[in-house]
Write a protein that holds these residues in place. Sequence first.
Motif, PDB file in Angstrom:
ATOM      1  N   ASN A  23       0.839  -1.196   0.000  1.00 38.62           N
ATOM      2  CA  ASN A  23       0.000   0.000   0.000  1.00 38.62           C
ATOM      3  C   ASN A  23       0.875   1.246   0.000  1.00 38.62           C
ATOM      4  OD1 ASN A  23      -1.595   2.241   1.016  1.00 38.62           O
ATOM      5  ND2 ASN A  23      -3.180   0.734   1.467  1.00 38.62           N
ATOM      6  N   THR A  42       0.197   4.485   0.472  1.00 39.23           N
ATOM      7  CA  THR A  42      -0.036   5.459   1.549  1.00 39.23           C
ATOM      8  C   THR A  42       0.506   4.951   2.882  1.00 39.23           C
ATOM      9  OG1 THR A  42      -2.278   4.585   1.898  1.00 39.23           O
ATOM     10  CG2 THR A  42      -2.031   6.473   0.420  1.00 39.23           C
ATOM     11  N   GLU A  43       0.424   3.637   3.100  1.00 34.41           N
ATOM     12  CA  GLU A  43       0.983   3.073   4.336  1.00 34.41           C
ATOM     13  C   GLU A  43       2.502   3.190   4.324  1.00 34.41           C
ATOM     14  OE1 GLU A  43      -0.427  -0.897   4.796  1.00 34.41           O
ATOM     15  OE2 GLU A  43      -2.495  -0.290   5.243  1.00 34.41           O
ATOM     16  N   GLN A  91       3.376   6.869   4.940  1.00 35.00           N
ATOM     17  CA  GLN A  91       3.150   7.242   6.335  1.00 35.00           C
ATOM     18  C   GLN A  91       4.250   6.693   7.239  1.00 35.00           C
ATOM     19  OE1 GLN A  91      -0.547   5.857   8.027  1.00 35.00           O
ATOM     20  NE2 GLN A  91      -0.373   7.160   9.812  1.00 35.00           N
ATOM     21  N   GLU A  92       4.627   5.448   7.022  1.00 37.25           N
ATOM     22  CA  GLU A  92       5.693   4.841   7.830  1.00 37.25           C
ATOM     23  C   GLU A  92       6.994   5.613   7.656  1.00 37.25           C
ATOM     24  OE1 GLU A  92       7.989   0.532   8.422  1.00 37.25           O
ATOM     25  OE2 GLU A  92       6.397   0.754   6.917  1.00 37.25           O
TER      26      GLU A  92
END
Length: 311
Positions: free
Chosen positions: A205, A207-208, A211-212
């Motif tokens: 993913n 976006t994941e 973000q991470e």
Amino acid sequence: MTIQTVDPRALRDAFGAFPTGVTVVTACDGDGNPIGFTANSFTSVSLNPPLLLVCLAKTSRNFATMTGTPHFAINVLSETQKDVSNTFARPVEDRFAAVEWAKGSAGCPIFSNVAAWFECAMEQVVEAGDHVILMGRIESFDNSGRNGLGYARGGYFTPTLASKAVSAASEGNIELAAVVERRGEVLLLGDDVLCLPSVDAHDGNPTEALQEYLETLTGLKVSIGFLYSVYEGKSDGKQHIVYHAVAGDGEPAGGRFVKPDALAAAKFKTSSTADIVNRFAMESSIGNFGVYFGDETGGTIHPIPAKGAKA
């Protein structure tokens, strides 16, 4: 944040982390005049019997009419109807002049070109703090097959644009980046030459992964928002996907927050970065954002108003 120290604005922002659809709730007053308001606090309840609900603020100017009406309708807006959402979220006098509609079998206004609609008999009005819950028994409905308009963290998003982003970037080396803002300031990396935080995309993913990376970089809580820019980098041979993001409080471990109006003389790593930051500064000042599709030299912007849907 504990409930003893809850800040209503912070709680509203936390609720906004849950993506919803956008609807316009409609009915007719005692004189037969159409009324309507934008709402994203809508959900299905039951298939047997067929029930749905929507929440209404007690401060709404439609409160008396809506809690007393025998019928109401839910118009689930399609992703091309952001203007309809904005019209019915504001105190515009003749809202219905701006939309094509017809009366349903129970007399409620049904909009054209929506993703779906439901006409309901009022089943129950339930007290719920500073709102009431309008429970409706579905008497008729239709589903057009269109994609619905989405809303999350104070901004609209559209499924088709999101899928276009992945599709546009699926055949090349993908770089994910973010315009990370906090109270009007933007997170930038570098001293003499500035750039946006970015990371190469891998399987999974996007976006994941972004973000991470951002949370590891800054040591702050970061929420990924709407898609902001998709472009082909001719100079580096990469496909670039840029998201809007919001950072929590604290001093970032990496990078620094800068006011966009202090960057007039700044030197950026690429002209694309400069364009993105300048566009963001302009759009945030007027409250209307867009998604850019193109390359480093030219493209198109699909407008996405940043505010409008309300519970």
